[in-house]
Design an enzyme around this catalytic site. Structure first.
Site, PDB file in Angstrom:
ATOM      1  N   GLU A   1       0.826  -1.207   0.000  1.00 36.18           N
ATOM      2  CA  GLU A   1       0.000   0.000   0.000  1.00 36.18           C
ATOM      3  C   GLU A   1       0.863   1.261   0.000  1.00 36.18           C
ATOM      4  O   GLU A   1       0.539   2.250  -0.680  1.00 36.18           O
ATOM      5  CB  GLU A   1      -0.918   0.012   1.231  1.00 36.18           C
ATOM      6  CG  GLU A   1      -1.878  -1.169   1.286  1.00 36.18           C
ATOM      7  CD  GLU A   1      -1.336  -2.341   2.099  1.00 36.18           C
ATOM      8  OE1 GLU A   1      -2.130  -2.960   2.826  1.00 36.18           O
ATOM      9  OE2 GLU A   1      -0.119  -2.625   2.012  1.00 36.18           O
TER      10      GLU A   1
ATOM     11  N   THR B   1      19.305 -39.817   3.913  1.00 33.40           N
ATOM     12  CA  THR B   1      19.550 -39.028   2.700  1.00 33.40           C
ATOM     13  C   THR B   1      20.831 -38.209   2.842  1.00 33.40           C
ATOM     14  O   THR B   1      21.612 -38.087   1.891  1.00 33.40           O
ATOM     15  CB  THR B   1      18.363 -38.092   2.423  1.00 33.40           C
ATOM     16  OG1 THR B   1      17.193 -38.874   2.192  1.00 33.40           O
ATOM     17  CG2 THR B   1      18.623 -37.204   1.212  1.00 33.40           C
TER      18      THR B   1
END
Length: 364
Positions: A56, A207
Site C-alpha cells: 500500500e 539421505t
C-alpha cells in the site's frame, strides 16, 4: 466471494504484482496494491522484501498527483496491517490520507491483525469491501495462512521416481555418496527454483549420508532455504555438505542426546531437541514456528516422505517421473493422486497434486 468483474480485474492485478515478492517477503505475506481513479490505474506497488515498505505504501508513493487519492479506490489482496512492526500500519496510512474506498481480497487471519485493519478503516469513514477473489488471494498466501491457522508450515513433498517406481538404487557399502539422478537438467533447475521460493528444506539422516546433498539454490538465483535435518542420534559427520557455510542448518535431535558434546560446528548450525517417540510432529512444528518458518519442502528419502504421508501432514506433492529403470532399489512413496496436474519436462513428467484436506482447498 464477491462477484464483480471490475473489482476482480483490479484485484487480479494486485495478485499478479504480489507474486513478484515470492521468496523474499516471508514471514510477511505477499501483497500487491492498485489505486484506481475514474476507471484508470494511477498507482500500484507490491511488498518487495521483508522489512521494506508494504504494498500500500509503494502504491501510494507511486501516485504522481496525490490530490487524487481522496477520490480514489485502493485495491489490496490482503487486509491492510494494523500493527507497528518493521513498518508503520498501512490501515492508519490509508485512513489518514483519506482514500475513501478500499477493496480487499482476503482478511488477514493472523491474530495480531485479523479484522483490526478493517475496523480502523471503517471507523475513519472508509467504504470497505471484502472477499473479492478471496480464494485466489488465499491461494497466493497459502504458506502464510497455513502457518497462522494451523500453527505449522505449508508442507510440500517432492521426489523423483523411475519408470518402475523406485526413488533410489539399492545402496551397498561401496555405493557412491551422491544422488542417483532420475530426471534431467531442466527438472534440476526447476527444483532449485522451488527451493528459492520456500523458507526451509528437510531431509533425514539416511539421505544426508547417502547423497551428501548441499540443499542450496546453486542452479538458480535466489535465497538458500534453511536446511532442516533429522539427526536423531547426532551421528552425522561434520564433513557433510549440510554443515557448510552456504546456508543455515538446524539439526533435529532426540532429547536423549542433550548431553552429547558436538564440537567444531559453524555458527550457522543449530541443534533443537525433541522427543522422537512421543508427539514428534507437534514438537517439530513448535521448533519451526518459533523460527517463523512458514513453508518447507521435503526432499527426504522414502522413510521421511512416508511418515508425512501416513500422518496426512502435507499440503501438496510434486512428483517427477523419469524414464530410467532401476529394477530394484528403494520404492517410491505411495500417495493418492487426487486430481493430478501433469506437465512434460523434456524426457520426464511432473505430477502436481494437492491434499484435499489442505486448508486452502477447503475454503467454502
Amino acid at each position: 466471494m464477491i462477484k464483480n468483474t471490475i473489482h476482480e480485474k483490479y484485484m487480479q492485478r494486485c495478485i499478479d504484482l504480489a507474486k513478484q515478492g515470492l521468496g523474499n517477503t516471508a514471514p510477511n505475506p505477499m501483497v500487491g496494491s492498485v489505486i484506481v481513479y475514474n476507471g484508470k490505474i494511477i498507482g500500484e506497488g507490491y511488498h518487495r522484501k521483508f522489512g521494506e515498505p508494504h504494498a500500500e505504501v509503494n502504491a501510494i508513493n507511486s501516485v504522481q498527483d496525490k490530490s487524487l487519492l481522496k477520490k480514489s479506490t485502493i485495491y489490496v489482496n490482503l487486509e491492510p496491517c494494523s500493527h507497528f512492526g518493521k513498518t508503520p500500519p498501512c490501515a492508519n496510512l490509508i485512513a489518514d490520507i483519506g482514500i475513501p474506498n478500499i477493496i480487499i481480497g482476503s482478511i488477514d487471519t493472523a491474530s495480531h491483525v485479523s479484522g483490526k485493519g478493517i475496523e480502523i478503516l471503517k471507523k475513519s469513514g472508509c467504504n470497505v469491501t471484502t472477499g473479492v477473489l478471496e480464494r485466489e488471494s488465499r491461494e497466493l498466501n497459502k504458506r502464510f495462512f497455513t502457518f497462522h491457522e494451523k500453527q505449522r508450515p505449508y508442507i510440500i513433498l517432492k521426489w523423483a521416481q523411475t519408470k518402475d517406481g523406485f526413488i533410489d538404487i539399492e545402496r551397498k557399502r561401496n555405493s557412491p555418496k551422491e544422488p542417483t539422478w532420475i530426471t534431467n537438467e531442466h527438472a534440476k533447475t526447476l527444483v532449485h527454483k522451488w527451493r528459492s521460493e520456500e523458507q526451509s528444506i528437510l531431509i533425514g539422516t539416511n539421505t544426508a549420508l547417502a547423497d551428501n546433498p548441499s540443499l542450496t539454490t546453486r542452479n538458480w538465483i535466489g535465497n538458500n532455504p534453511i536446511r532442516i535435518v533429522f539427526d536423531r542420534e547426532l551421528k552425522l559427520p561434520s564433513h557433510l555438505n549440510i554443515f557448510n557455510s552456504e546456508a543455515e542448518t538446524v539439526l533435529i535431535a532426540d532429547n536423549s542426546c542433550k548431553n552429547i558434546k558436538v564440537n567444531g560446528l559453524r555458527s550457522n548450525i543449530g541443534i533443537k531437541f525433541v522427543n522422537y517417540d512421543i508427539d514428534f510432529y507437534t514438537q517439530l512444528f513448535d521448533v519451526l514456528t518459533k523460527k517463523d518458518i512458514q513453508s518447507i519442502i521435503i526432499e527426504g528419502g522414502s522413510k521421511v516422505l512416508d511418515s508425512f504421508i501416513q500422518n496426512n501432514i502435507w499440503d501438496e506433492a510434486r512428483i517427477f517421473h523419469g524414464d530410467k529403470v532401476f529394477d530394484k532399489g528403494v520404492k517410491a512413496p505411495n500417495i493418492i493422486l487426487n486430481e493430478p496436474i501433469n506437465f512434460v519436462i523434456g524426457n520426464c513428467k511432473l505430477v502436481l497434486i494437492k491434499n484435499k484436506e489442505s486448508l486452502i482447498n477447503n475454503l467454502n
